[in-house]
Structure formats: structure tokens, C-alpha cells
Design an enzyme around this catalytic site. Sequence first.
Site, PDB file in Angstrom:
ATOM      1  N   ARG A 237       0.805  -1.515   0.261  1.00 30.64           N
ATOM      2  CA  ARG A 237       0.393   0.326  -0.098  1.00 30.64           C
ATOM      3  C   ARG A 237       0.817   1.116   0.215  1.00 30.64           C
ATOM      4  NH1 ARG A 237      -3.639   2.248   4.620  1.00 30.64           N
ATOM      5  NH2 ARG A 237      -1.878   3.471   5.151  1.00 30.64           N
TER       6      ARG A 237
ATOM      7  N   TYR B   5      -2.530  12.513   7.836  1.00 31.59           N
ATOM      8  CA  TYR B   5      -2.937  11.084   7.978  1.00 31.59           C
ATOM      9  C   TYR B   5      -2.800   9.527   7.311  1.00 31.59           C
ATOM     10  CZ  TYR B   5      -5.288   6.935  10.458  1.00 31.59           C
ATOM     11  OH  TYR B   5      -5.807   5.847  11.905  1.00 31.59           O
TER      12      TYR B   5
ATOM     13  N   ASP C  67      -5.421   3.681   0.132  1.00 29.07           N
ATOM     14  CA  ASP C  67      -6.391   4.325   1.014  1.00 29.07           C
ATOM     15  C   ASP C  67      -6.476   5.979   1.411  1.00 29.07           C
ATOM     16  OD1 ASP C  67      -7.793   4.522   3.388  1.00 29.07           O
ATOM     17  OD2 ASP C  67      -7.239   3.521   4.821  1.00 29.07           O
TER      18      ASP C  67
ATOM     19  N   HIS D 108      -8.970   6.805   2.961  1.00 23.60           N
ATOM     20  CA  HIS D 108      -9.376   7.293   4.262  1.00 23.60           C
ATOM     21  C   HIS D 108     -10.605   7.571   4.397  1.00 23.60           C
ATOM     22  CE1 HIS D 108      -4.508   6.786   4.777  1.00 23.60           C
ATOM     23  NE2 HIS D 108      -5.457   5.615   5.896  1.00 23.60           N
TER      24      HIS D 108
ATOM     25  N   GLU E 121      -8.765   2.086  -1.529  1.00 24.77           N
ATOM     26  CA  GLU E 121      -9.301   1.560  -0.321  1.00 24.77           C
ATOM     27  C   GLU E 121     -10.129   3.169   0.226  1.00 24.77           C
ATOM     28  OE1 GLU E 121      -8.395   0.559   4.288  1.00 24.77           O
ATOM     29  OE2 GLU E 121      -7.022   0.461   2.602  1.00 24.77           O
TER      30      GLU E 121
ATOM     31  N   GLU F  53     -12.978  -1.497   7.441  1.00 21.46           N
ATOM     32  CA  GLU F  53     -12.858  -1.669   8.666  1.00 21.46           C
ATOM     33  C   GLU F  53     -12.955  -1.426   9.991  1.00 21.46           C
ATOM     34  OE1 GLU F  53      -9.053   1.349   9.148  1.00 21.46           O
ATOM     35  OE2 GLU F  53      -8.976   0.513   6.882  1.00 21.46           O
TER      36      GLU F  53
ATOM     37  N   ARG G  22     -13.719  -5.369   4.226  1.00 21.70           N
ATOM     38  CA  ARG G  22     -12.033  -4.790   5.225  1.00 21.70           C
ATOM     39  C   ARG G  22     -12.352  -4.937   6.674  1.00 21.70           C
ATOM     40  NH1 ARG G  22      -8.657  -1.670   5.916  1.00 21.70           N
ATOM     41  NH2 ARG G  22      -7.192  -3.443   5.627  1.00 21.70           N
TER      42      ARG G  22
ATOM     43  N   GLU H  33      -4.278  -7.802   5.800  1.00 16.84           N
ATOM     44  CA  GLU H  33      -3.560  -6.184   5.917  1.00 16.84           C
ATOM     45  C   GLU H  33      -2.296  -6.876   6.986  1.00 16.84           C
ATOM     46  OE1 GLU H  33      -3.192  -1.900   7.073  1.00 16.84           O
ATOM     47  OE2 GLU H  33      -5.400  -2.641   7.598  1.00 16.84           O
TER      48      GLU H  33
ATOM     49  N   TRP I 107     -13.456  11.471   7.703  1.00 15.51           N
ATOM     50  CA  TRP I 107     -13.069   9.950   7.517  1.00 15.51           C
ATOM     51  C   TRP I 107     -13.746   9.315   6.880  1.00 15.51           C
ATOM     52  CZ3 TRP I 107      -8.424  10.770   8.827  1.00 15.51           C
ATOM     53  CH2 TRP I 107      -7.855  11.465  10.104  1.00 15.51           C
TER      54      TRP I 107
END
Length: 402
Positions: A147, A159, A210, A212, A236, A262, A283, A339, A402
Amino acid sequence: MKITDAKVVVCCPGRNFVTLKITTEDGIYGLGDATLNGRELSVATYLTEHIIPLLMGRDARQIEDTWQYLYKGAYWRRGPVTMSAIAAVDTALWDIKAKSLNTPMYQLLGGASRDGVLVYGHASGADLEKTVEAFAHYVKLGYKAVRAQSGIPGLSSTYGVGRGAMFYEPAEKGAPPVNQWSTEHYLRFLPQLFERLRKEFGPEVHMLHDAHHRLTPIEAARVGKDLEPYRLFWLEDPTPAELQESFRHIRKHTTTPLAVGEVFNTIFDCQQLIHEQLIDYIRTTVVHAGGITHLKKIAGLAELYQVRTGSHGATDLSPVCMGAALHFDLSVHNFGIQEYMQHTAETDKVFPHAYTFKDGFMHPGEAPGIGVDLDESLAAKYPYQRAYLPINRKLDGTMHSW
């Protein structure tokens, strides 16, 4: 095989972990991860004050019934605190059952569906060149999938960009740090990053990214379309998924594979995403989605719609969760990728484990149960330290999702 004791261990060997230890009348104990990054003590209290009293005297072998008892028996259901607590109990019971039968846990889940578990690492840097260097390091270590995250020109902090070589932990002590965000800067820079990475490392290495949750659906669609020439393994968390139908807009515009989940806690969080084939990878994690018992149900639903698993595995999950995830990954038919962020040496000493990494793949090992233990005396030397995940603000000061 009655449960006679259970306790919660909170420790901080570099970052905070919450571990549940359940012991039976036979002297067999099992471990479950209950870590909720930035809100660890909320789960520890939920377990100690509300869950553990309900476990005493229950048959540790009745895993499904205990899961339903803790989920359906509570009027206030779902949510990250409740589901992380249930996950800890569920994982510990699977650990106990496998130990009682002297077999690795994956054998109870149907046996191995593959020889090893494909994993991906995290390459990040303050700028494009540093990210390229980090990516090369992971390829040298044998990773087949990496990643890539990079600092963005014009932003002082981003971030997801790690500090240090291998052990990124975004939570920080004191008040939550503030990260800057500009979608415009990001949209301009990201294609440049992956154009460079593909040119440097060729077509064989799997590349992931990602977002995010920081994009609107149409912005995410643009990113996916711009990245199509570089054949990402997945994009992601492109947009917040509370509104599951928003992924329809992304699907209309790009063939870049999408991964999400996630932060999901139950099968209902991803039901529409899976049923309408709006994502390619789910995820959800052992710890935040209710344990092995519930994760199997999510994977079963996903298999019907050709959606594969890709469980979260950052260092905010303890080695107990990583070990459990690898048993799940090894057994489930529609596994995609796992991951894997390496823990610190201090963490590995507190949680000695049987799982291994070699040539881009991991294996949970053949030890009975999960194959992860807890050194309680060593854990006691690392007391809890309050820490918070960062918050996001746009350049004009607006709070950002987020």
C-alpha cells in the site's frame, strides 16, 4: 467445560492493547483482542462491568449460543464498543475450543483453503521520493503487495503517512492532533504518485491505496478513473460508507476495485454494498466486527456475490487479533488479501506468537488454538497511556470526515 474466570488486561508496549483472558474449570484459557483505538477503556469497562459477570458458569464450548446471547440478549446492540467486547469473548472461546482439541484453530473452521495468506505492507513517505524509497524497501523484504501513501504537496500533515520505518501508530498522547486536508491538492498529486510507482516497479507488484473516507462519491469516482491505467489492487475507503448506496455513483465511473469496511461492526453495515456488488473487498475485522463467528457470516454472504475478504490489520489490532485473522484467512474460500503491519519488538515480546511471514505470505502456525499467548508479568510493565487518533480539518478550518 464451564467458564470459571475471566479478566481484562490493558497494556501499552508502544501503543494500547486490551486483551480478554477467559479460563475454564479444566485450566484451559483463551485470549481475545478487545482493542478499540483511542477508546480502549470503554471496551475494557464494558467487558469488566457488563460481560464478564454473564460468562461465569457458561459452557465455553457453546460458542454460537454465547455470541447470540451477548448480541441478542442486550437491548442496546451493535456499535464499536459492544461488538469489540463480543469479539473478544468469541475469539477467546474459539481459542479455548481449539486448545481443548489440541489443534490449530483453522482446522475447526474447515481446514486450510490455501498454503499461505497473501499480505500487504505499508509504504509511506513525506513526499513522492520518500514513498518510492519506502516502497522499494517492502519489495526487497519480499512483499508481493504494498500500500502506498504519501505526503501531499501543499499540506503540512496528512493522516495515513507513517512516521518511522515500520511501526506506524497514528494515535498520539494528549489532545487529538489536527491533520490538514485538501481534496484539490490530493486529486492533482495522486496519479503522479502511482505513475511513478508503476514505472519504477513494473506490472507484477500489487499496489493499493487508502483514501481514508475523505472524498465525496463523485470525487472518489474521479480518483478511481484517474488510477485505472496503473491497475491498483484496490482503492480503499474512498468515501464514508454510512450511506451505502453512494457507492453506486463510484461504480458507474470506474473499474478500479473498491475495498471498504474496517470501521464496520455488523453484517448490516455492508449488506447492501455486498448484495449490489458495489465493492470488491470487504475489510471487516475479527475484533471490530464481533469475532470469528460473525466474520464467517459476513464472508459467507460475500462469497455469494463474488466479493472477497481483505481484513484490516494495522497495529491497532493486537497480535491476538492478527493470529485469529490469519486462521480465518487461511480457511475462508473467498479470501483476497490481509493487511499486515509489523508490531514493535516490545509488543511481540508481550504477545509471543506462532504466526510467520515469508516471501509475501503469512501462516498462523500449527500451535493449538490461535497460537498467540500473553506474558502478563511483562504486560504489567507497560501501563495504559491515553492517546487519541488525529482529526481532519480542511485548509479553511472546516471539520472533515474520515
